[in-house]
Scaffold this active site. Structure first.
Site, PDB file in Angstrom:
ATOM      1  N   MET A   1       0.958  -1.178  -0.007  1.00 37.10           N
ATOM      2  CA  MET A   1       0.167   0.157  -0.030  1.00 37.10           C
ATOM      3  C   MET A   1       0.931   1.273  -0.160  1.00 37.10           C
ATOM      4  O   MET A   1       0.406   2.398   0.397  1.00 37.10           O
ATOM      5  CB  MET A   1      -0.895   0.099   1.188  1.00 37.10           C
ATOM      6  CG  MET A   1      -1.921  -1.092   1.231  1.00 37.10           C
ATOM      7  SD  MET A   1      -3.460  -0.975   2.166  1.00 37.10           S
ATOM      8  CE  MET A   1      -2.859  -0.569   3.758  1.00 37.10           C
ATOM      9  N   GLY A   2       2.138   1.218  -0.633  1.00 39.07           N
ATOM     10  CA  GLY A   2       3.008   2.219  -0.451  1.00 39.07           C
ATOM     11  C   GLY A   2       3.426   2.797   0.823  1.00 39.07           C
ATOM     12  O   GLY A   2       3.442   1.978   1.943  1.00 39.07           O
TER      13      GLY A   2
ATOM     14  N   LEU B   1       6.417   3.047   1.427  1.00 35.18           N
ATOM     15  CA  LEU B   1       7.581   1.984   1.526  1.00 35.18           C
ATOM     16  C   LEU B   1       8.813   2.132   2.327  1.00 35.18           C
ATOM     17  O   LEU B   1       9.138   3.409   2.603  1.00 35.18           O
ATOM     18  CB  LEU B   1       8.048   1.745   0.316  1.00 35.18           C
ATOM     19  CG  LEU B   1       6.884   1.125  -0.963  1.00 35.18           C
ATOM     20  CD1 LEU B   1       7.655   0.950  -2.258  1.00 35.18           C
ATOM     21  CD2 LEU B   1       6.096  -0.039  -0.492  1.00 35.18           C
ATOM     22  N   HIS B   2       9.356   1.067   3.401  1.00 37.62           N
ATOM     23  CA  HIS B   2      10.486   1.063   4.087  1.00 37.62           C
ATOM     24  C   HIS B   2      11.117  -0.016   3.776  1.00 37.62           C
ATOM     25  O   HIS B   2      10.892  -0.894   2.952  1.00 37.62           O
ATOM     26  CB  HIS B   2       9.719   1.311   5.422  1.00 37.62           C
ATOM     27  CG  HIS B   2       8.660   0.400   5.780  1.00 37.62           C
ATOM     28  ND1 HIS B   2       9.012  -1.176   5.867  1.00 37.62           N
ATOM     29  CD2 HIS B   2       7.322   0.325   6.178  1.00 37.62           C
ATOM     30  CE1 HIS B   2       8.083  -1.738   6.177  1.00 37.62           C
ATOM     31  NE2 HIS B   2       6.766  -0.882   6.301  1.00 37.62           N
TER      32      HIS B   2
ATOM     33  N   GLY C   1      11.294  -2.734   5.447  1.00 44.24           N
ATOM     34  CA  GLY C   1      10.585  -3.987   5.665  1.00 44.24           C
ATOM     35  C   GLY C   1      10.183  -4.378   4.319  1.00 44.24           C
ATOM     36  O   GLY C   1      10.380  -5.449   3.723  1.00 44.24           O
ATOM     37  N   HIS C   2       9.414  -3.431   3.460  1.00 45.72           N
ATOM     38  CA  HIS C   2       9.097  -3.850   1.946  1.00 45.72           C
ATOM     39  C   HIS C   2      10.427  -4.016   1.119  1.00 45.72           C
ATOM     40  O   HIS C   2      10.410  -5.240   0.301  1.00 45.72           O
ATOM     41  CB  HIS C   2       8.321  -2.519   1.267  1.00 45.72           C
ATOM     42  CG  HIS C   2       7.131  -2.303   1.793  1.00 45.72           C
ATOM     43  ND1 HIS C   2       6.944  -0.953   2.970  1.00 45.72           N
ATOM     44  CD2 HIS C   2       6.008  -2.890   1.931  1.00 45.72           C
ATOM     45  CE1 HIS C   2       5.833  -1.029   3.253  1.00 45.72           C
ATOM     46  NE2 HIS C   2       5.385  -2.132   2.679  1.00 45.72           N
TER      47      HIS C   2
ATOM     48  N   LEU D   1       9.115  -2.838  11.563  1.00 47.12           N
ATOM     49  CA  LEU D   1       8.937  -1.457  10.688  1.00 47.12           C
ATOM     50  C   LEU D   1       7.654  -1.690  10.118  1.00 47.12           C
ATOM     51  O   LEU D   1       6.979  -2.827   9.708  1.00 47.12           O
ATOM     52  CB  LEU D   1       9.997  -1.792   9.409  1.00 47.12           C
ATOM     53  CG  LEU D   1      11.277  -1.738   9.739  1.00 47.12           C
ATOM     54  CD1 LEU D   1      12.472  -1.876   8.689  1.00 47.12           C
ATOM     55  CD2 LEU D   1      11.705  -0.740  10.709  1.00 47.12           C
TER      56      LEU D   1
HETATM   57  O1  PAF Z   1      -0.293  -5.780   3.670  1.00 50.17           O
HETATM   58  C1  PAF Z   1      -0.601  -4.840   3.113  1.00 50.17           C
HETATM   59  O2  PAF Z   1       0.047  -3.747   2.926  1.00 50.17           O
HETATM   60  C2  PAF Z   1      -1.948  -4.854   2.253  1.00 50.17           C
HETATM   61  O3  PAF Z   1      -2.996  -5.481   3.203  1.00 50.17           O
HETATM   62  C3  PAF Z   1      -1.933  -5.582   0.955  1.00 50.17           C
HETATM   63  C4  PAF Z   1      -1.607  -6.993   1.041  1.00 50.17           C
HETATM   64  C5  PAF Z   1      -0.907  -5.059  -0.098  1.00 50.17           C
HETATM   65  C6  PAF Z   1      -3.251  -5.479   0.418  1.00 50.17           C
HETATM   66  O4  PAF Z   1      -3.558  -4.079   0.150  1.00 50.17           O
END
Ligand code: PAF
Length: 281
Positions: A29-30, A32-33, A35-36, A186
């Site tokens: 869901m953007g 971003l850090h 962890g992503h 995070l």
């Molecule tokens: O974990 C998330 O960021 C959200 O729940 C996901 C999996 C991107 C769905 O919107």
């Protein structure tokens, strides 16, 4: 060069260039850090091409204020992930995901009862909305593998369930929680914490980690009670729940030996910001 696709048609034309490649997918869901980034790095290592989505899904927010205040940082997100080797960043519009009249935003999913505890009853509709967007993204992106963090442990278990149940030929890859050096999990919501709460927030992980010393020594219910009161002893925090569950069914247990693997999960308010965390017990 990373392609930033801001509509379904832009995405489809970029996706065509990846035919035949093993595609890894990291839905986000953007905001971003690191962890992503850890999920993306793993996906880039394991797949020929990596797609990420950046979409704040309205149907999974049970709290309008949470949706409105959710951090949106597309330019920073692009700058963070492009050097990691992402091929396509898909940042669709709501109408691309839920075309008007399609009924995709009212579809109801079988979640295998995995939504009965933990976040489920506290965030009504959240997991069904999450299933709406994840299945829609699976249909659009058509990945071979999809990467999810254990930070949202219950979400991950539910995704594994419906992916299998609906027959998607997608391997769900579990990724460990990325933590700051001080233990704080995070999270995009960490950006919303006051400076004071941010500095104090490792208190949550430090406290839940104490469950290891309690396991088999005091009862499960006493352990939960103790952990709640330890978290709440810091006036910056207010526990919503602490649960110790069977790691497979997510049902709360009453005995330490009730299931082969246990998970402790919690939700804690730091002022208006709701933080979740979990650990293997
Ligand atoms: O974990 C998330 O960021 C959200 O729940 C996901 C999996 C991107 C769905 O919107």
């Amino acid at each position: 060069m990373m392609i930033v696709a801001k509509s379904l048609s832009e995405f489809d034309s970029a996706r065509r260039a990846l035919e035949g490649a093993t595609v890894g997918f990291v839905p986000t869901m953007g905001a971003l850090h690191q962890g992503h980034a850890s999920l993306i790095v793993k996906a880039v290592r394991e797949c020929d091409a990596v797609v990420i989505s950046d979409f704040v899904n309205p149907t999974q927010f049970n709290n309008k204020n949470d949706f409105n205040t959710y951090p949106r940082t597309l330019d920073d997100d692009c700058a963070l992930v492009e050097p990691l080797g992402v091929k396509i960043l898909f940042a669709p519009r709501v109408v691309d995901i839920y075309p008007e009249g399609s009924g995709l935003d009212s579809k109801v999913f079988d979640l295998g009862g995995l939504d009965m505890y933990g976040e489920g009853p506290r965030r009504p509709g959240h997991f069904n909305g999450m299933a709406q967007v994840v299945t829609r993204l699976f249909d659009i992106v058509r990945p071979d593998r999809a990467y999810f963090g254990e930070k949202d442990y219950q979400q991950l278990a539910i995704i594994e369930y419906f992916t299998k149940n609906l027959g998607y030929p997608i391997e769900i890859v579990r990724c460990p929680i990325a933590r700051a050096e001080n233990g704080l999990a995070l999270s995009s919501r960490n950006k919303l914490l006051s400076k004071e709460a941010f500095e104090a927030a490792p208190h949550i992980y430090n406290t839940i980690s104490k469950v290891h010393g309690m396991k088999g020594v005091i009862s499960v219910s006493d352990a939960i009670e103790k952990i709640v009161s330890m978290i709440d002893s810091n006036p910056l925090f207010k526990t919503e729940y602490v649960e110790i569950v069977d790691a497979a069914t997510l049902r709360p247990v009453t005995m330490w030996d009730e299931a082969p693997a246990l998970r402790l999960s919690c939700a804690v308010y730091a002022g208006p910001v709701r933080l979740i965390d979990n650990i293997a017990v």
